[in-house]
Design a protein around this motif. Structure first.
Motif, PDB file in Angstrom:
ATOM      1  N   ILE A   1       0.851  -1.197   0.000  1.00  0.00           N
ATOM      2  CA  ILE A   1       0.000   0.000   0.000  1.00  0.00           C
ATOM      3  C   ILE A   1       0.880   1.237   0.000  1.00  0.00           C
ATOM      4  N   ASN A   2       0.576   2.155  -0.900  1.00  0.00           N
ATOM      5  CA  ASN A   2       1.327   3.405  -0.996  1.00  0.00           C
ATOM      6  C   ASN A   2       0.880   4.338   0.131  1.00  0.00           C
ATOM      7  N   THR A   3       1.737   4.522   1.125  1.00  0.00           N
ATOM      8  CA  THR A   3       1.429   5.395   2.258  1.00  0.00           C
ATOM      9  C   THR A   3       2.255   6.681   2.215  1.00  0.00           C
TER      10      THR A   3
ATOM     11  N   ARG B   1      -6.015   3.893  -2.171  1.00  0.00           N
ATOM     12  CA  ARG B   1      -4.693   3.245  -2.205  1.00  0.00           C
ATOM     13  C   ARG B   1      -4.755   1.828  -1.629  1.00  0.00           C
ATOM     14  N   VAL B   2      -5.534   1.637  -0.576  1.00  0.00           N
ATOM     15  CA  VAL B   2      -5.715   0.297  -0.005  1.00  0.00           C
ATOM     16  C   VAL B   2      -6.432  -0.581  -1.023  1.00  0.00           C
TER      17      VAL B   2
ATOM     18  N   GLN C   1      -6.362  -0.501  -4.144  1.00  0.00           N
ATOM     19  CA  GLN C   1      -5.491  -0.922  -5.243  1.00  0.00           C
ATOM     20  C   GLN C   1      -4.819  -2.270  -4.946  1.00  0.00           C
ATOM     21  N   GLN C   2      -4.636  -2.589  -3.671  1.00  0.00           N
ATOM     22  CA  GLN C   2      -3.956  -3.828  -3.290  1.00  0.00           C
ATOM     23  C   GLN C   2      -4.913  -4.954  -2.896  1.00  0.00           C
TER      24      GLN C   2
END
Length: 123
Positions: A14-16, A55-56, A58-59
């Protein structure tokens, strides 16, 4: 446990890369499902939270679920009768607070929610 490994891997992807942000909570709401009623606190609309959700998503495959952010205050041990009593008391009750979101957690349920991984929000 193999599925948990896949979940852990997806969580780490996840991109954070975003700055920490504030969430404001304002008032109570409920999901009046007779089998599993829920009382919760409403967050105000928050573009940062929506972005983090995207973003979440997406995974993980969340397409069949709607996004309804909330903080649960009553659920698992709440009978329908007690839900009706509680909702009568809390539906018009004022409650406001805010907090800073600095990280996300991956939780496992073992009689209670146990954090098993975390990712900090970073700019």
């Amino acid at each position: 446990m193999e599925l948990e490994g896949d979940i852990h891997t997806a969580f780490q992807k996840i991109n954070t890369e975003m700055p920490p942000f504030e969430i404001e909570l304002n008032g109570f709401g409920s999901f009046p499902n007779p089998k599993n009623p829920v009382l919760y606190v409403h967050p105000t609309k928050n573009l940062h939270l929506t972005e983090l959700y995207q973003r979440v998503k997406q995974q993980f495959n969340f397409d069949k679920y709607s996004f309804h952010p909330h903080m649960t205050v009553g659920y698992r041990n709440l009978t329908w009768e007690n839900y009706l009593k509680a909702w009568e008391k809390y539906k018009a009750k004022e409650y406001q607070t805010k907090f800073l979101v600095e990280k996300i957690l991956l939780l496992r349920h073992e009689e209670q929610w146990i954090p098993i991984a975390e990712k900090k929000l970073t700019k």
